[in-house]
Design an enzyme around this catalytic site. Structure first.
Site, PDB file in Angstrom:
ATOM      1  CG  HIS A 157      -1.884   1.175   1.201  1.00 44.85           C
ATOM      2  ND1 HIS A 157      -3.117   1.101   0.588  1.00 44.85           N
ATOM      3  CD2 HIS A 157      -1.783   2.435   1.698  1.00 44.85           C
ATOM      4  CE1 HIS A 157      -3.747   2.262   0.723  1.00 44.85           C
ATOM      5  NE2 HIS A 157      -2.946   3.086   1.390  1.00 44.85           N
ATOM      6  CB  CYS A 158       2.018   3.385  -2.623  1.00 43.60           C
ATOM      7  SG  CYS A 158       3.089   4.807  -2.914  1.00 43.60           S
ATOM      8  N   PRO A 159       1.283   5.182   0.328  1.00 45.09           N
ATOM      9  CG  PRO A 159       2.600   6.052   2.045  1.00 45.09           C
ATOM     10  CD  PRO A 159       2.408   4.830   1.210  1.00 45.09           C
TER      11      PRO A 159
ATOM     12  CG  ASN B 119      -5.283   7.861  -0.552  1.00 41.10           C
ATOM     13  OD1 ASN B 119      -5.185   7.069   0.380  1.00 41.10           O
ATOM     14  ND2 ASN B 119      -6.367   8.587  -0.754  1.00 41.10           N
TER      15      ASN B 119
END
Length: 399
Positions: A220-222, A225
């Site tokens: 999951h890449c912030p 998002n």
């Protein structure tokens, strides 16, 4: 009333926190475009370095455009999840039931909108879109596939009428058949998500941020998002590659004129601080993105996700008939293989691995368009993995 209010406040705060890295990155992109063009290049043009300033801008545009385009596609494209698969399967079952009932609303809808459908509700394969053709390896078929073929065919190599692998794919390390999931829990049971209340597909994992089981989840890449998974991994990979090249280019072209001005008397007071910020920001992001791009390039060539790189997977043993033919010694060897961190059943060779993610045509590999091969929940196995791990269809119900 109070509980509902606090839930809305919590939802707003969560949305703000999740969106803040994306907004920050967009602001950096906008500022970098302005500072590079109107502070650096325009300064060079005004000081008789017209060719240098123009060349800087010409080479800046494609890198900036491709980086922003890839970033948009990676953040806005769904990686795919098991809930979407369940809905598609339900629709396929309803349509199949409609074939048996000519009065079904699905059949009426298909017949009213598809002029190529005959009385039995089967369509011509010439009307299949590009995605279906990619799923079957670009090979045409005489009849529309059945529901079972639709559910499984995108993940396997097609066979010709004699049951043999076509000559164009004969040298491929991919097996011509596939079975149900080969990854299991530590105790050998099927992988099941307690939160989604659904079976997990091979290479899928539950994301706490997205609250769904993501297909071929990488992480999951912030910064986007969004989860990086089956349908948007290509866009994410191109984003970090073009982002790395963009940072290296900006740093290299900004550093030289910055040093020249700093060498002049009182140069610290005369220098534009936008140049210093361009050097600093591009260096920081470049130091992070460049090794990250190299890491994902290696994973792409190995057909392996970040989760699969760091975690051991438990693979289901082969069929009972396979074990009986090879004896207990082979079973002990299988136990070692199924827990090996370095065993990768999805590795089909570098070219096939790259094509599975970036597409069949090399012309579109480095453009953020298209979709990956397959359906996201079944994956072809290499020959060794198929011979050692895949189960016979009649053994599936016994697990």
């Amino acid at each position: 009333m109070g509980t509902h209010f606090f839930k809305k406040v919590h939802s707003c705060c969560t949305f703000t926190l999740n969106a803040s890295p994306v907004v920050l990155l967009l602001l950096i992109f906008i500022w970098a475009f302005w500072a590079y063009h109107f502070r650096l290049c325009w300064y060079l043009i005004q000081n008789q370095a017209i060719i240098q300033g123009c060349l800087y801008m010409i080479f800046f545009e494609p890198l900036f455009g491709l980086a922003v385009w890839s970033f948009y596609k990676a953040s806005r494209t769904s990686p795919g999840n098991t809930l979407e698969i369940a809905k598609k399967n339900e629709m396929l079952m309803d349509i199949e039931q409609g074939h048996q009932d000519q009065n079904s609303e699905y059949v009426q809808l298909l017949q009213s909108h598809s002029p190529t459908c005959n009385n039995e509700g089967h369509g011509n394969t010439d009307d299949n879109d590009g995605e279906d053709q990619d799923d079957f390896g670009g090979m045409g078929r005489d009849n529309t596939p059945s529901h079972d073929e639709i559910a499984s065919s995108p993940a396997i190599l097609s066979l010709d009428d004699s049951g043999n692998t076509p000559s164009s794919l004969a040298s491929s390390p991919v097996t011509s058949r596939t079975h149900s999931s080969i990854t299991v829990k530590r105790d050998g049971a099927k992988r099941y998500c307690q939160k989604c209340k659904m079976d997990k597909c091979d290479r899928s994992h539950h994301c706490r941020s997205c609250k769904r089981c993501i297909l071929k989840m990488d992480h999951h890449c912030p910064w986007i998002n969004n989860c990086v998974g089956f349908y948007n991994y290509k866009f994410f990979y191109l984003f970090i590659v073009y982002g790395s090249l963009f940072c290296i280019y900006v740093f290299a072209t900004t550093l030289a004129p910055t040093i020249d001005i700093m060498k002049q008397p009182m140069g610290v007071l005369a220098i534009d601080f936008n140049w210093l910020f361009l050097c600093f920001v591009s260096a920081v992001f470049g130091l992070f993105l460049t090794p990250f791009s190299l890491f994902h390039t290696r994973q792409l060539c190995k057909n392996r996700t970040t989760i699969e790189f760091y975690e051991k997977a438990n693979y289901r043993l082969g069929s009972r008939r396979w074990q009986q033919q090879r004896g207990s010694g082979a079973r002990r060897q299988m136990m070692d293989i199924m827990r090996s961190k370095y065993f990768n059943p999805w590795d089909l060779g570098m070219r096939s691995n790259v094509e599975q993610v970036l597409g069949k045509s090399p012309m579109t590999w480095f453009i953020p368009i298209g979709s990956p091969s397959g359906n996201g929940y079944h994956y072809p196995l290499n020959n060794y993995a198929y011979d050692t791990l895949a189960m016979d269809d009649d053994d599936d119900d016994d697990i």
